[in-house]
Design a protein around this motif. Structure first.
Motif, PDB file in Angstrom:
ATOM      1  N   ASN A  57    -143.013  52.956   2.229  1.00  0.00           N
ATOM      2  CA  ASN A  57    -144.228  53.751   2.063  1.00  0.00           C
ATOM      3  C   ASN A  57    -144.296  54.377   0.671  1.00  0.00           C
ATOM      4  N   VAL A  58    -143.175  54.914   0.187  1.00  0.00           N
ATOM      5  CA  VAL A  58    -143.153  55.528  -1.144  1.00  0.00           C
ATOM      6  C   VAL A  58    -143.371  54.476  -2.231  1.00  0.00           C
ATOM      7  N   LEU A  59    -142.853  53.276  -2.029  1.00  0.00           N
ATOM      8  CA  LEU A  59    -143.107  52.214  -3.006  1.00  0.00           C
ATOM      9  C   LEU A  59    -144.602  51.919  -3.109  1.00  0.00           C
ATOM     10  N   ALA A  60    -145.277  51.909  -1.966  1.00  0.00           N
ATOM     11  CA  ALA A  60    -146.708  51.602  -1.948  1.00  0.00           C
ATOM     12  C   ALA A  60    -147.575  52.792  -2.367  1.00  0.00           C
ATOM     13  N   HIS A  61    -147.145  53.990  -1.988  1.00  0.00           N
ATOM     14  CA  HIS A  61    -147.908  55.219  -2.249  1.00  0.00           C
ATOM     15  C   HIS A  61    -146.914  56.291  -2.702  1.00  0.00           C
ATOM     16  N   PRO A  62    -146.648  56.399  -4.003  1.00  0.00           N
ATOM     17  CA  PRO A  62    -145.587  57.287  -4.489  1.00  0.00           C
ATOM     18  C   PRO A  62    -145.800  58.782  -4.219  1.00  0.00           C
ATOM     19  N   GLU A  63    -147.019  59.235  -4.048  1.00  0.00           N
ATOM     20  CA  GLU A  63    -147.242  60.651  -3.770  1.00  0.00           C
ATOM     21  C   GLU A  63    -146.970  60.926  -2.298  1.00  0.00           C
ATOM     22  N   PHE A  64    -146.230  62.004  -2.051  1.00  0.00           N
ATOM     23  CA  PHE A  64    -145.949  62.394  -0.668  1.00  0.00           C
ATOM     24  C   PHE A  64    -145.756  63.896  -0.604  1.00  0.00           C
ATOM     25  N   THR A  65    -145.620  64.423   0.617  1.00  0.00           N
ATOM     26  CA  THR A  65    -145.409  65.846   0.828  1.00  0.00           C
ATOM     27  C   THR A  65    -143.967  66.075   1.253  1.00  0.00           C
ATOM     28  N   LEU A  66    -143.322  67.002   0.582  1.00  0.00           N
ATOM     29  CA  LEU A  66    -141.971  67.431   0.910  1.00  0.00           C
ATOM     30  C   LEU A  66    -142.112  68.760   1.644  1.00  0.00           C
ATOM     31  N   HIS A  67    -141.694  68.791   2.907  1.00  0.00           N
ATOM     32  CA  HIS A  67    -141.843  69.978   3.743  1.00  0.00           C
ATOM     33  C   HIS A  67    -140.534  70.747   3.757  1.00  0.00           C
ATOM     34  N   LEU A  68    -140.606  71.988   3.307  1.00  0.00           N
ATOM     35  CA  LEU A  68    -139.475  72.908   3.416  1.00  0.00           C
ATOM     36  C   LEU A  68    -139.793  73.918   4.506  1.00  0.00           C
ATOM     37  N   THR A  69    -138.843  74.740   4.849  1.00  0.00           N
ATOM     38  CA  THR A  69    -139.041  75.694   5.933  1.00  0.00           C
ATOM     39  C   THR A  69    -140.275  76.559   5.726  1.00  0.00           C
ATOM     40  N   ASP A  70    -140.475  77.028   4.497  1.00  0.00           N
ATOM     41  CA  ASP A  70    -141.543  77.993   4.259  1.00  0.00           C
ATOM     42  C   ASP A  70    -142.632  77.514   3.302  1.00  0.00           C
ATOM     43  N   ARG A  71    -142.639  76.210   2.988  1.00  0.00           N
ATOM     44  CA  ARG A  71    -143.655  75.714   2.058  1.00  0.00           C
ATOM     45  C   ARG A  71    -143.717  74.198   2.089  1.00  0.00           C
ATOM     46  N   ASP A  72    -144.842  73.676   1.685  1.00  0.00           N
ATOM     47  CA  ASP A  72    -145.040  72.238   1.507  1.00  0.00           C
ATOM     48  C   ASP A  72    -145.271  71.978   0.023  1.00  0.00           C
ATOM     49  N   LEU A  73    -144.616  70.972  -0.507  1.00  0.00           N
ATOM     50  CA  LEU A  73    -144.741  70.632  -1.914  1.00  0.00           C
ATOM     51  C   LEU A  73    -145.291  69.219  -2.050  1.00  0.00           C
ATOM     52  N   ARG A  74    -146.339  69.057  -2.837  1.00  0.00           N
ATOM     53  CA  ARG A  74    -146.833  67.715  -3.159  1.00  0.00           C
ATOM     54  C   ARG A  74    -145.975  67.211  -4.314  1.00  0.00           C
ATOM     55  N   VAL A  75    -145.356  66.061  -4.105  1.00  0.00           N
ATOM     56  CA  VAL A  75    -144.423  65.505  -5.080  1.00  0.00           C
ATOM     57  C   VAL A  75    -144.716  64.023  -5.268  1.00  0.00           C
ATOM     58  N   ARG A  76    -143.995  63.436  -6.172  1.00  0.00           N
ATOM     59  CA  ARG A  76    -144.092  61.996  -6.431  1.00  0.00           C
ATOM     60  C   ARG A  76    -142.692  61.423  -6.346  1.00  0.00           C
ATOM     61  N   GLY A  77    -142.583  60.231  -5.767  1.00  0.00           N
ATOM     62  CA  GLY A  77    -141.296  59.560  -5.670  1.00  0.00           C
ATOM     63  C   GLY A  77    -141.179  58.461  -6.718  1.00  0.00           C
ATOM     64  N   ARG A  78    -140.055  58.431  -7.394  1.00  0.00           N
ATOM     65  CA  ARG A  78    -139.772  57.369  -8.368  1.00  0.00           C
ATOM     66  C   ARG A  78    -138.614  56.538  -7.824  1.00  0.00           C
ATOM     67  N   ALA A  79    -138.921  55.317  -7.402  1.00  0.00           N
ATOM     68  CA  ALA A  79    -137.892  54.416  -6.878  1.00  0.00           C
ATOM     69  C   ALA A  79    -136.952  54.023  -8.012  1.00  0.00           C
ATOM     70  N   VAL A  80    -135.671  54.099  -7.747  1.00  0.00           N
ATOM     71  CA  VAL A  80    -134.668  53.770  -8.756  1.00  0.00           C
ATOM     72  C   VAL A  80    -134.080  52.403  -8.426  1.00  0.00           C
ATOM     73  N   THR A  81    -134.352  51.446  -9.294  1.00  0.00           N
ATOM     74  CA  THR A  81    -133.850  50.085  -9.096  1.00  0.00           C
ATOM     75  C   THR A  81    -132.874  49.657 -10.191  1.00  0.00           C
ATOM     76  N   ASP A  82    -132.825  50.390 -11.297  1.00  0.00           N
ATOM     77  CA  ASP A  82    -131.914  50.057 -12.386  1.00  0.00           C
ATOM     78  C   ASP A  82    -130.465  50.203 -11.904  1.00  0.00           C
ATOM     79  N   PRO A  83    -129.659  49.129 -11.988  1.00  0.00           N
ATOM     80  CA  PRO A  83    -128.291  49.179 -11.464  1.00  0.00           C
ATOM     81  C   PRO A  83    -127.432  50.271 -12.088  1.00  0.00           C
ATOM     82  N   ASP A  84    -127.563  50.512 -13.380  1.00  0.00           N
ATOM     83  CA  ASP A  84    -126.739  51.540 -14.027  1.00  0.00           C
ATOM     84  C   ASP A  84    -127.115  52.935 -13.550  1.00  0.00           C
TER      85      ASP A  84
END
Length: 118
Positions: A57-84
């Motif tokens: 899902n993150v590969l297709a739609h990088p923006e997602f919501t990170l839910h913490l106990t007391d807040r929601d954060l709109r974030v972006r996911g960067r898939a890491v494929t570089d072997p190093d």
């Protein structure tokens, strides 16, 4: 969004988080519980080796919501494929997990996503 100091402190206190991603095929919100990790001064999502719907899902739609106990954060996911880069990050994460198995298995089969705030 830029993360505030208060939000960063909240994230530091909470390893188990929930994320809501957008389904790659359905387009519907998908909420799951997962763990966040800290390595190289940044925050990451990963899991033991295997296929993960949230990762697809993150590969297709990088923006997602990170839910913490007391807040929601709109974030972006960067898939890491570089072997190093994967080796550096997993080299910090995996040794601290007594249940994790081998670093090689994580390198070969685990998703790795950097949580980006800005």
């Amino acid at each position: 969004m830029t993360i505030t100091d208060e939000a960063r402190r909240a994230l530091e206190r909470q390893q188990t988080v929930e994320i809501t991603t957008t389904g790659r095929r359905s387009g519907r919100a998908q909420r799951i519980e997962t763990w966040r990790y800290r390595a190289a001064g940044r925050y990451w999502l990963t899991g033991s080796p295997g296929r993960r719907d949230w990762y697809a899902n993150v590969l297709a739609h990088p923006e997602f919501t990170l839910h913490l106990t007391d807040r929601d954060l709109r974030v972006r996911g960067r898939a890491v494929t570089d072997p190093d880069e994967r080796a550096r990050v997993f080299g910090e994460i995996v040794p601290g997990l007594g249940w994790a198995g081998s670093l090689e298995s994580w390198l070969a089969g685990s998703p790795l996503v950097e949580i980006q705030f800005g």
